[in-house]
Design a protein around this motif. Structure first.
Motif, PDB file in Angstrom:
ATOM      1  N   GLY A  62     -10.336 -21.635  73.173  1.00  0.00           N
ATOM      2  CA  GLY A  62     -11.306 -22.696  73.449  1.00  0.00           C
ATOM      3  C   GLY A  62     -12.309 -22.813  72.322  1.00  0.00           C
ATOM      4  O   GLY A  62     -12.623 -21.826  71.657  1.00  0.00           O
ATOM      5  N   MET A  63     -12.821 -24.044  72.112  1.00  0.00           N
ATOM      6  CA  MET A  63     -13.782 -24.264  71.035  1.00  0.00           C
ATOM      7  C   MET A  63     -14.694 -25.431  71.400  1.00  0.00           C
ATOM      8  O   MET A  63     -14.321 -26.320  72.151  1.00  0.00           O
ATOM      9  N   SER A  64     -15.887 -25.419  70.810  1.00  0.00           N
ATOM     10  CA  SER A  64     -16.764 -26.585  70.858  1.00  0.00           C
ATOM     11  C   SER A  64     -17.786 -26.472  69.737  1.00  0.00           C
ATOM     12  O   SER A  64     -18.085 -25.366  69.257  1.00  0.00           O
ATOM     13  N   LEU A 117     -15.543 -31.731  69.857  1.00  0.00           N
ATOM     14  CA  LEU A 117     -14.520 -31.575  68.825  1.00  0.00           C
ATOM     15  C   LEU A 117     -14.060 -32.903  68.248  1.00  0.00           C
ATOM     16  O   LEU A 117     -13.807 -33.007  67.042  1.00  0.00           O
ATOM     17  N   CYS A 138     -22.299 -25.443  73.767  1.00  0.00           N
ATOM     18  CA  CYS A 138     -20.992 -25.231  73.135  1.00  0.00           C
ATOM     19  C   CYS A 138     -20.176 -24.184  73.883  1.00  0.00           C
ATOM     20  O   CYS A 138     -18.954 -24.328  74.030  1.00  0.00           O
ATOM     21  N   ASP A 197     -18.674 -25.767  77.007  1.00  0.00           N
ATOM     22  CA  ASP A 197     -17.584 -26.675  76.657  1.00  0.00           C
ATOM     23  C   ASP A 197     -16.365 -25.909  76.139  1.00  0.00           C
ATOM     24  O   ASP A 197     -15.216 -26.297  76.399  1.00  0.00           O
ATOM     25  N   ALA A 198     -16.604 -24.833  75.404  1.00  0.00           N
ATOM     26  CA  ALA A 198     -15.489 -24.033  74.880  1.00  0.00           C
ATOM     27  C   ALA A 198     -14.727 -23.354  76.013  1.00  0.00           C
ATOM     28  O   ALA A 198     -13.493 -23.266  75.981  1.00  0.00           O
ATOM     29  N   ASP A 253     -12.622 -25.916  77.586  1.00  0.00           N
ATOM     30  CA  ASP A 253     -11.498 -26.187  76.697  1.00  0.00           C
ATOM     31  C   ASP A 253     -10.420 -25.114  76.838  1.00  0.00           C
ATOM     32  O   ASP A 253      -9.226 -25.395  76.711  1.00  0.00           O
ATOM     33  N   VAL A 261     -16.802 -14.546  73.797  1.00  0.00           N
ATOM     34  CA  VAL A 261     -17.402 -15.853  73.549  1.00  0.00           C
ATOM     35  C   VAL A 261     -18.290 -15.686  72.324  1.00  0.00           C
ATOM     36  O   VAL A 261     -19.351 -15.060  72.395  1.00  0.00           O
ATOM     37  N   LEU A 296     -16.438 -20.246  69.853  1.00  0.00           N
ATOM     38  CA  LEU A 296     -15.001 -20.094  70.092  1.00  0.00           C
ATOM     39  C   LEU A 296     -14.783 -19.065  71.193  1.00  0.00           C
ATOM     40  O   LEU A 296     -15.526 -18.072  71.290  1.00  0.00           O
ATOM     41  N   TRP A 301      -5.311 -22.514  70.335  1.00  0.00           N
ATOM     42  CA  TRP A 301      -5.505 -23.293  69.117  1.00  0.00           C
ATOM     43  C   TRP A 301      -4.875 -22.570  67.923  1.00  0.00           C
ATOM     44  O   TRP A 301      -4.305 -23.199  67.045  1.00  0.00           O
ATOM     45  N   ILE A 346     -13.744 -23.467  63.406  1.00  0.00           N
ATOM     46  CA  ILE A 346     -13.281 -24.548  64.279  1.00  0.00           C
ATOM     47  C   ILE A 346     -12.492 -25.575  63.475  1.00  0.00           C
ATOM     48  O   ILE A 346     -11.424 -26.041  63.904  1.00  0.00           O
TER      49      ILE A 346
END
Length: 396
Positions: free
Chosen positions: A12-14, A23, A86, A89-90, A93, A184, A229, A244, A335
């Motif tokens: 996951g990422m943001s 993203l 972030c 959101d990550a 994701d 995280v 991430l 990812w 990212i």
């Protein structure tokens, strides 16, 4: 990396940056390579007007603060708001919901250079809610841990502009040591008057934007934002989740040779160690996200190394588009590296092709489509801090 080394994946990422929150906006901005800068307000008499910098759009700031408060984190500085937003959101994701048992012992590590700069500067000026201000840099990680609802380790690393890559290294180490299955990690830095004044004192900022690896390059373009991430062990991956990328290694070093300037030997040593720890050779690296600050010394050190050691690698530098996110710069690069692996596309550098120096294969103009297996992400900082992360595609 030996065959027995536990594998670590980015699930996951943001990101929040001058491109906005998320993203999609970030990737679109990188692919167009249009500089996202504005004139900075002089902070003292004698500071020349016209210096450029990157600011997170007001709408994205408000969204980040709203999400942070909704997560139960109050009186947070901008760095905390960026990091918390972030992080949430990550996790989404990565397909992880708050309250998931996997998150109860997740590790949190956030890299930062200036910490809670806005809270600290307000307290110094006698403004705001000084009693409730959270000016400790640790409160950035504490805020994320509170929002994630984890009782696992939570800490901040401050390794100047290499900080976010150092945070990534902590996540990899914790997972491989069996301390946790999820980390995280990332970086966050808000706009800081101290930072702007410092760069101005060094005559490193001005009216021209950052042009990495360009002849006649002159200025750094300071910016703000965060990138987070989610790292997971192989055994914690849920069915149906496509990571990812695989994070092969993160190498951290400090040559302590100069307060501000990169040391060529120290940077070269970090590159060699990074390759060895990842279990690859220089010829395996398809793309390099350079630190690429646009300063005279940084780009010369990196550029000469790329030309001699990585002649096959496509090189790009995102600071000409979103600016230098300080302690979050390595997270933005990480990212971008994962997005490049997913899309099979290298975003261009905001530098004219006829200005490129050192014989570097710098991607300019438009994105370059390519078969990409390994991507390297560089982050270097004042005080000799060097950190490099290397990612591998998970696509068949």
């Amino acid at each position: 990396m030996s065959p027995s080394t536990p594998r670590v994946f980015v699930t996951g990422m943001s990101v929040i940056a001058p491109s906005g929150l998320g993203l999609d906006a970030f990737w679109q901005a990188l692919c167009t390579a249009d500089p996202l800068f504005t004139e900075l307000t002089p902070h003292y008499d004698g500071m020349k007007p016209g210096a450029l910098g990157g600011r997170v759009p007001a709408e994205a700031v408000e969204t980040a603060r709203t999400k942070t408060q909704a997560a139960g984190v109050h009186l947070a500085g901008a760095a905390s708001a960026y990091a918390v937003s972030c992080a949430l959101d990550a996790l989404a994701d990565a397909g992880l919901e708050l309250g998931d048992p996997l998150l109860s012992t997740a590790m949190v590590c956030i890299g930062t250079s200036d910490g809670q700069a806005d809270q600290f500067e307000a307290a110094v000026a006698g403004e705001g809610d000084q009693e409730g201000a959270r000016i400790s840099s640790y409160s950035v990680a504490e805020s994320v841990a509170l929002a994630v609802r984890t009782s696992g380790p939570a800490f901040v690393v401050q390794n100047t502009c290499a900080s976010a890559n150092v945070a990534l290294s902590c996540g990899v180490d914790m997972i491989r040591a069996g301390v946790c299955d999820i980390a995280v990690v990332g970086g966050a830095d808000a706009y800081s008057m101290k930072n702007i004044i410092g760069f101005n004192s060094l005559q490193a900022i001005g009216p021209e934007p950052c042009h990495p690896f360009a002849a006649g390059r002159r200025f750094v373009t300071p910016s703000e934002g965060a990138g987070v991430l989610v790292l997971q062990s192989e055994r914690s991956l849920r069915e149906g989740v496509t990571p990812w990328a695989e994070l092969l290694s993160v190498t951290v070093g400090n040559d302590a040779s100069h307060p501000t300037a990169l040391n060529p030997e120290g940077v070269a040593a970090c590159h060699e160690t990074a390759l060895a720890q990842a279990g690859v050779v220089a010829e395996d690296i398809d793309v390099i996200f350079a630190h690429g600050t646009g300063s005279v010394i940084n780009d010369e050190v990196e550029g000469k190394l790329f030309a001699s050691r990585y002649p096959q690698a496509a090189v790009t530098a995102i600071k000409g588009t979103v600016g230098h996110l300080m302690g979050a710069a390595g997270a933005a690069g990480a990212i971008a590296s994962c997005l490049t692996l997913r899309h099979g596309m290298v975003p261009p550098t905001a530098t004219d092709a006829d200005q490129v120096e050192f014989g570097v294969d710098l991607v300019t103009g438009t994105p370059r489509k390519a078969d990409i297996r390994h991507v390297q992400n560089n982050a270097f900082g004042f005080g000799g801090n060097n950190a490099i992360s290397i990612f591998r595609s998970v696509q068949p």
